[in-house]
Motif scaffolding. Sequence first.
Motif, mmCIF file in Angstrom:
data_model
loop_
_atom_site.group_PDB
_atom_site.id
_atom_site.type_symbol
_atom_site.label_atom_id
_atom_site.label_comp_id
_atom_site.label_asym_id
_atom_site.label_seq_id
_atom_site.Cartn_x
_atom_site.Cartn_y
_atom_site.Cartn_z
ATOM 1 N N LEU A 179 24.948 54.286 33.794
ATOM 2 C CA LEU A 179 23.594 54.168 34.334
ATOM 3 C C LEU A 179 22.640 55.154 33.663
ATOM 4 O O LEU A 179 21.468 54.840 33.433
ATOM 5 C CB LEU A 179 23.622 54.408 35.846
ATOM 6 C CG LEU A 179 24.279 53.298 36.679
ATOM 7 C CD1 LEU A 179 24.403 53.721 38.135
ATOM 8 C CD2 LEU A 179 23.481 51.997 36.563
ATOM 9 N N THR A 180 23.135 56.341 33.343
ATOM 10 C CA THR A 180 22.319 57.302 32.604
ATOM 11 C C THR A 180 21.970 56.751 31.230
ATOM 12 O O THR A 180 20.828 56.867 30.767
ATOM 13 C CB THR A 180 23.061 58.647 32.468
ATOM 14 O OG1 THR A 180 23.321 59.180 33.765
ATOM 15 C CG2 THR A 180 22.241 59.647 31.663
ATOM 16 N N ALA A 181 22.953 56.126 30.572
ATOM 17 C CA ALA A 181 22.704 55.513 29.268
ATOM 18 C C ALA A 181 21.673 54.399 29.380
ATOM 19 O O ALA A 181 20.817 54.228 28.490
ATOM 20 C CB ALA A 181 24.004 54.975 28.684
ATOM 21 N N ALA A 182 21.709 53.632 30.471
ATOM 22 C CA ALA A 182 20.734 52.559 30.662
ATOM 23 C C ALA A 182 19.320 53.125 30.743
ATOM 24 O O ALA A 182 18.384 52.581 30.138
ATOM 25 C CB ALA A 182 21.062 51.765 31.924
ATOM 26 N N SER A 183 19.159 54.224 31.466
ATOM 27 C CA SER A 183 17.835 54.852 31.574
ATOM 28 C C SER A 183 17.366 55.396 30.236
ATOM 29 O O SER A 183 16.177 55.329 29.904
ATOM 30 C CB SER A 183 17.876 55.975 32.619
ATOM 31 O OG SER A 183 18.178 55.466 33.898
ATOM 32 N N LEU A 184 18.302 55.932 29.453
ATOM 33 C CA LEU A 184 17.969 56.420 28.113
ATOM 34 C C LEU A 184 17.575 55.266 27.203
ATOM 35 O O LEU A 184 16.533 55.298 26.537
ATOM 36 C CB LEU A 184 19.153 57.175 27.520
ATOM 37 C CG LEU A 184 19.094 57.518 26.029
ATOM 38 C CD1 LEU A 184 17.931 58.459 25.742
ATOM 39 C CD2 LEU A 184 20.411 58.122 25.551
ATOM 40 N N HIS A 185 18.390 54.224 27.159
ATOM 41 C CA HIS A 185 18.140 53.106 26.252
ATOM 42 C C HIS A 185 16.871 52.339 26.602
ATOM 43 O O HIS A 185 16.197 51.795 25.718
ATOM 44 C CB HIS A 185 19.343 52.160 26.263
ATOM 45 C CG HIS A 185 20.590 52.781 25.723
ATOM 46 N ND1 HIS A 185 21.863 52.313 26.016
ATOM 47 C CD2 HIS A 185 20.777 53.861 24.908
ATOM 48 C CE1 HIS A 185 22.761 53.058 25.411
ATOM 49 N NE2 HIS A 185 22.130 54.007 24.726
ATOM 50 N N ALA A 186 16.551 52.275 27.881
ATOM 51 C CA ALA A 186 15.366 51.532 28.311
ATOM 52 C C ALA A 186 14.074 52.155 27.799
ATOM 53 O O ALA A 186 13.049 51.474 27.707
ATOM 54 C CB ALA A 186 15.333 51.440 29.832
ATOM 55 N N GLN A 187 14.120 53.431 27.446
ATOM 56 C CA GLN A 187 12.915 54.126 26.985
ATOM 57 C C GLN A 187 12.353 53.501 25.705
ATOM 58 O O GLN A 187 11.136 53.459 25.505
ATOM 59 C CB GLN A 187 13.234 55.605 26.726
ATOM 60 C CG GLN A 187 13.705 56.380 27.931
ATOM 61 C CD GLN A 187 12.585 56.763 28.859
ATOM 62 O OE1 GLN A 187 11.474 57.047 28.417
ATOM 63 N NE2 GLN A 187 12.851 56.767 30.150
ATOM 64 N N HIS A 188 13.246 53.035 24.812
ATOM 65 C CA HIS A 188 12.792 52.528 23.513
ATOM 66 C C HIS A 188 13.568 51.275 23.116
ATOM 67 O O HIS A 188 14.086 51.181 22.003
ATOM 68 C CB HIS A 188 12.945 53.607 22.439
ATOM 69 C CG HIS A 188 12.107 54.826 22.691
ATOM 70 N ND1 HIS A 188 10.767 54.871 22.376
ATOM 71 C CD2 HIS A 188 12.419 56.029 23.253
ATOM 72 C CE1 HIS A 188 10.280 56.056 22.718
ATOM 73 N NE2 HIS A 188 11.263 56.773 23.249
ATOM 74 N N TRP A 189 13.663 50.322 24.008
ATOM 75 C CA TRP A 189 14.407 49.087 23.744
ATOM 76 C C TRP A 189 13.653 48.252 22.714
ATOM 77 O O TRP A 189 12.515 47.859 22.913
ATOM 78 C CB TRP A 189 14.589 48.310 25.043
ATOM 79 C CG TRP A 189 15.548 47.163 24.943
ATOM 80 C CD1 TRP A 189 15.251 45.887 24.558
ATOM 81 C CD2 TRP A 189 16.958 47.202 25.225
ATOM 82 N NE1 TRP A 189 16.386 45.119 24.571
ATOM 83 C CE2 TRP A 189 17.448 45.891 24.991
ATOM 84 C CE3 TRP A 189 17.828 48.189 25.654
ATOM 85 C CZ2 TRP A 189 18.793 45.554 25.173
ATOM 86 C CZ3 TRP A 189 19.150 47.860 25.838
ATOM 87 C CH2 TRP A 189 19.628 46.558 25.602
ATOM 88 N N ASN A 190 14.277 48.015 21.566
ATOM 89 C CA ASN A 190 13.663 47.247 20.467
ATOM 90 C C ASN A 190 12.286 47.784 20.091
ATOM 91 O O ASN A 190 11.367 47.016 19.768
ATOM 92 C CB ASN A 190 13.562 45.763 20.825
ATOM 93 C CG ASN A 190 14.877 45.030 20.659
ATOM 94 O OD1 ASN A 190 15.755 45.468 19.922
ATOM 95 N ND2 ASN A 190 15.018 43.913 21.355
ATOM 96 N N ASP A 191 12.126 49.085 20.122
ATOM 97 C CA ASP A 191 10.855 49.740 19.810
ATOM 98 C C ASP A 191 10.741 49.932 18.297
ATOM 99 O O ASP A 191 11.375 50.816 17.720
ATOM 100 C CB ASP A 191 10.787 51.086 20.536
ATOM 101 C CG ASP A 191 9.464 51.803 20.326
ATOM 102 O OD1 ASP A 191 8.625 51.299 19.560
ATOM 103 O OD2 ASP A 191 9.283 52.886 20.936
ATOM 104 N N SER A 192 9.921 49.104 17.661
ATOM 105 C CA SER A 192 9.815 49.139 16.189
ATOM 106 C C SER A 192 9.200 50.434 15.685
ATOM 107 O O SER A 192 9.360 50.771 14.502
ATOM 108 C CB SER A 192 8.994 47.945 15.692
ATOM 109 O OG SER A 192 7.686 47.966 16.252
ATOM 110 N N SER A 193 8.493 51.179 16.545
ATOM 111 C CA SER A 193 7.897 52.439 16.090
ATOM 112 C C SER A 193 8.971 53.458 15.710
ATOM 113 O O SER A 193 8.712 54.379 14.928
ATOM 114 C CB SER A 193 6.983 53.025 17.174
ATOM 115 O OG SER A 193 7.725 53.438 18.306
#
Length: 477
Positions: A232-246
């Motif tokens: 769940l911690t990883a989910a919160s981390l990954h959600a920050q920049h999901w498919n973020d091209s920047s």
Amino acid sequence: MTESAIYSPATYRLYSLQAAVAQAYATIRRHLAPIISPSFIGFGHAPCPGDTEVSIQWLTKILVAAGSIPSHAKITGAEFKGLDGNRGMAGVMTRILVTYTLDVRPNADPTQDSQELHLILKKSKDGRASRLGNIISGQAREATFYSSDLAKGLPKSFLPKVYYAHGSSLLGEYVILMEDIKQRRGHTEAGAPTLHPIDVNFVFGNQVWGLPPSVDPDTLPPPVQMLEQMFLTAASLHAQHWNDSSLLKLNWLKSAGWYRGANRTGWEWGVQAGSEAWARGKAKAASGDYDVKYSEKVVKVMDESFKRASWENLQRRLQDRSIPFVLSHGDFHASNTILDRSKSSASSDLVIFDWSEVCIWEPTTDLGQTVISDVSIPLFQAHARPALRKYWEKLVELGVVKPTEYTFETCWRHFLRGGVEKWLWVFGVLSSYPGMPAKGVQYFHDQILAFIELAEQEEDITYDITTVILFAPTTSP
């Protein structure tokens, strides 16, 4: 446009020259800084690779600015201590016990009002060879990350408090001063012992080494609960920049260049280093002097993956838009996370450290890595899929994925493939890594084998060498 082919002599000579110039500059700096800083700047100088002490004036300025000590405090000592149990493979880590007093009267007894602050100083090794390795591997990225907007945008509970971070890819060096998370004041619950922050790998039993006598198993949360919290911690981390091209524009992020078709030389050097290490590892086991038993299945997967590894295959994978990418920790396992129980056992946070491999990568690879690294086979066989479902449901809840476009079954297949792929290269290196005990190699072999067999229950998967740690060539081109 890709860069030059493997073991490019011109590229290697350029890196070597850069490292030599950087070391010459660092040597001059070491002699001049103690003279120039106090005289002209007035508050000392930041520690550099090779320094054996820390300027009290500089330390005072940094800690006061961070609000960790009052402005009228006087630091009376900064004692360097060893770092027991440091499992890192690069750099130098030291605990620093800072003592200070709030009574600054001339005749005050500093021992009467002495207070403590516990810090960790992490810095690169000094020397031309170390700088060459850091330049090629990009090890300055952790310091760059801590100073970046990416880190500032994450929940504060995810990271240790960092007081100072300097990283230079040009000089091949880094210096990080941060809190010692394990020394956070523990929470005391009624009728229960004080709960101090603890390494998450202890919760999973510290599979290779076992629990130290200082750890009471009865105070640890259930391993299944810990696995779910990590996911769940990883989910919160990954959600920050999901498919973020920047993210792809940040050259200091490991793998950003790979996604753009650049930095081919470094990746191919990494693959070559892993392949050569695996060949030595097999020979070492075959000699009979190293008590490791390799299964035919693992050997076949390893051999075929290294044989098939190519820049072109990597590019096909990275340009596959059906596979999401995120800001990835890059080395997400239980030994790089601490369970902070300083608030209460009911609201314990996971603090993630050692961001030296922070990168852009497909998200479930982080999760597969921690399962293979630290979670016992019976536990992950029974609970990896339910924990991953909680991870996927969290992503849906946060609105970063649509369940019809990124189904749970897709997430599960990526997890099964990515976990093994993350470990293939690492296992190749560990199989012949100096000082690595045979029981450690055997443990990771057995974990990988069980994970492969778990994947085989779902479908036939082809594994590729993808993410690597960047190394200089083992021999000069």
